[in-house]
Motif scaffolding. Structure first.
Motif, PDB file in Angstrom:
ATOM      1  N   MET A 166      42.527  41.592  44.978  1.00 33.57           N
ATOM      2  CA  MET A 166      41.172  41.926  44.538  1.00 33.57           C
ATOM      3  C   MET A 166      40.205  41.942  45.725  1.00 33.57           C
ATOM      4  O   MET A 166      39.342  42.818  45.811  1.00 33.57           O
ATOM      5  CB  MET A 166      40.724  40.955  43.444  1.00 33.57           C
TER       6      MET A 166
ATOM      7  N   ASP B 116      52.667  36.359  41.618  1.00 27.60           N
ATOM      8  CA  ASP B 116      51.560  37.210  41.187  1.00 27.60           C
ATOM      9  C   ASP B 116      50.251  36.429  41.166  1.00 27.60           C
ATOM     10  O   ASP B 116      49.201  36.944  41.555  1.00 27.60           O
ATOM     11  CB  ASP B 116      51.843  37.809  39.811  1.00 27.60           C
ATOM     12  N   TYR B 117      50.314  35.184  40.738  1.00 27.34           N
ATOM     13  CA  TYR B 117      49.122  34.330  40.715  1.00 27.34           C
ATOM     14  C   TYR B 117      48.552  34.147  42.124  1.00 27.34           C
ATOM     15  O   TYR B 117      47.338  34.107  42.312  1.00 27.34           O
ATOM     16  CB  TYR B 117      49.482  32.971  40.090  1.00 27.34           C
TER      17      TYR B 117
ATOM     18  N   TRP C 193      43.266  46.475  43.732  1.00 31.46           N
ATOM     19  CA  TRP C 193      42.949  46.730  42.329  1.00 31.46           C
ATOM     20  C   TRP C 193      41.891  45.745  41.898  1.00 31.46           C
ATOM     21  O   TRP C 193      41.616  44.761  42.576  1.00 31.46           O
ATOM     22  CB  TRP C 193      44.181  46.641  41.418  1.00 31.46           C
ATOM     23  N   GLN C 194      41.270  46.033  40.781  1.00 25.52           N
ATOM     24  CA  GLN C 194      40.218  45.181  40.237  1.00 25.52           C
ATOM     25  C   GLN C 194      40.485  44.947  38.759  1.00 25.52           C
ATOM     26  O   GLN C 194      41.078  45.784  38.082  1.00 25.52           O
ATOM     27  CB  GLN C 194      38.841  45.839  40.408  1.00 25.52           C
ATOM     28  N   TRP C 195      40.018  43.810  38.277  1.00 23.91           N
ATOM     29  CA  TRP C 195      40.093  43.489  36.868  1.00 23.91           C
ATOM     30  C   TRP C 195      38.673  43.408  36.339  1.00 23.91           C
ATOM     31  O   TRP C 195      37.743  43.118  37.092  1.00 23.91           O
ATOM     32  CB  TRP C 195      40.801  42.160  36.635  1.00 23.91           C
TER      33      TRP C 195
ATOM     34  N   ASN D 263      48.590  40.116  31.952  1.00 21.94           N
ATOM     35  CA  ASN D 263      49.190  40.458  33.241  1.00 21.94           C
ATOM     36  C   ASN D 263      50.306  39.473  33.588  1.00 21.94           C
ATOM     37  O   ASN D 263      51.409  39.873  33.959  1.00 21.94           O
ATOM     38  CB  ASN D 263      48.115  40.459  34.332  1.00 21.94           C
ATOM     39  N   TYR D 264      50.018  38.195  33.447  1.00 16.66           N
ATOM     40  CA  TYR D 264      51.016  37.174  33.763  1.00 16.66           C
ATOM     41  C   TYR D 264      52.162  37.192  32.751  1.00 16.66           C
ATOM     42  O   TYR D 264      53.326  37.003  33.109  1.00 16.66           O
ATOM     43  CB  TYR D 264      50.376  35.793  33.835  1.00 16.66           C
TER      44      TYR D 264
ATOM     45  N   GLU E  36      47.098  37.852  43.396  1.00 14.35           N
ATOM     46  CA  GLU E  36      45.976  38.467  42.673  1.00 14.35           C
ATOM     47  C   GLU E  36      44.624  38.333  43.386  1.00 14.35           C
ATOM     48  O   GLU E  36      43.920  39.323  43.550  1.00 14.35           O
ATOM     49  CB  GLU E  36      45.866  37.913  41.246  1.00 14.35           C
TER      50      GLU E  36
ATOM     51  N   ASN F 121      36.256  40.482  37.155  1.00 13.81           N
ATOM     52  CA  ASN F 121      37.031  39.768  38.172  1.00 13.81           C
ATOM     53  C   ASN F 121      37.890  38.641  37.601  1.00 13.81           C
ATOM     54  O   ASN F 121      38.123  37.629  38.257  1.00 13.81           O
ATOM     55  CB  ASN F 121      36.119  39.228  39.271  1.00 13.81           C
TER      56      ASN F 121
ATOM     57  N   VAL G   7      41.627  37.894  35.894  1.00 10.73           N
ATOM     58  CA  VAL G   7      42.964  38.436  35.632  1.00 10.73           C
ATOM     59  C   VAL G   7      43.331  38.105  34.187  1.00 10.73           C
ATOM     60  O   VAL G   7      43.315  36.940  33.789  1.00 10.73           O
ATOM     61  CB  VAL G   7      44.001  37.823  36.593  1.00 10.73           C
TER      62      VAL G   7
END
Length: 76
Positions: free
Chosen positions: A16, A8-9, A21-23, A32-33, A12, A26, A28
């Motif tokens: 983006m 996932d790291y 998807w967006q956080w 999430n982790y 991500e 910007n 994360v």
């Protein structure tokens, strides 16, 4: 579970950039982790508890290909 968080790291920043998807700001969030870790850990514990064996070696090759793919996209 740590491999899921690592994966996932890696994906991500690419997700983006590609507007999957967006956080906010910007960045994360740590949640999430943590969520990836917990969901993966529950899945892993379930596999062990129910004595489910996965004998296919294709997964590791697929996983490595995906990591390389997203690392290449990340540095473009």
């Amino acid at each position: 579970a740590l491999l899921a968080v690592l994966f996932d790291y890696i994906i991500e920043p690419v997700a983006m950039k590609l507007n999957y998807w967006q956080w906010e700001m910007n960045a994360v969030p740590v949640q999430n982790y943590f969520a990836w870790f917990m969901v993966s850990l529950v899945a892993l514990i379930s596999l062990v508890y129910f004595n489910i064996k996965i004998h296919s070696k294709i997964f590791i090759h697929y996983f490595i290909c995906l990591i390389i793919f997203f690392l290449i996209l990340n540095f473009r």
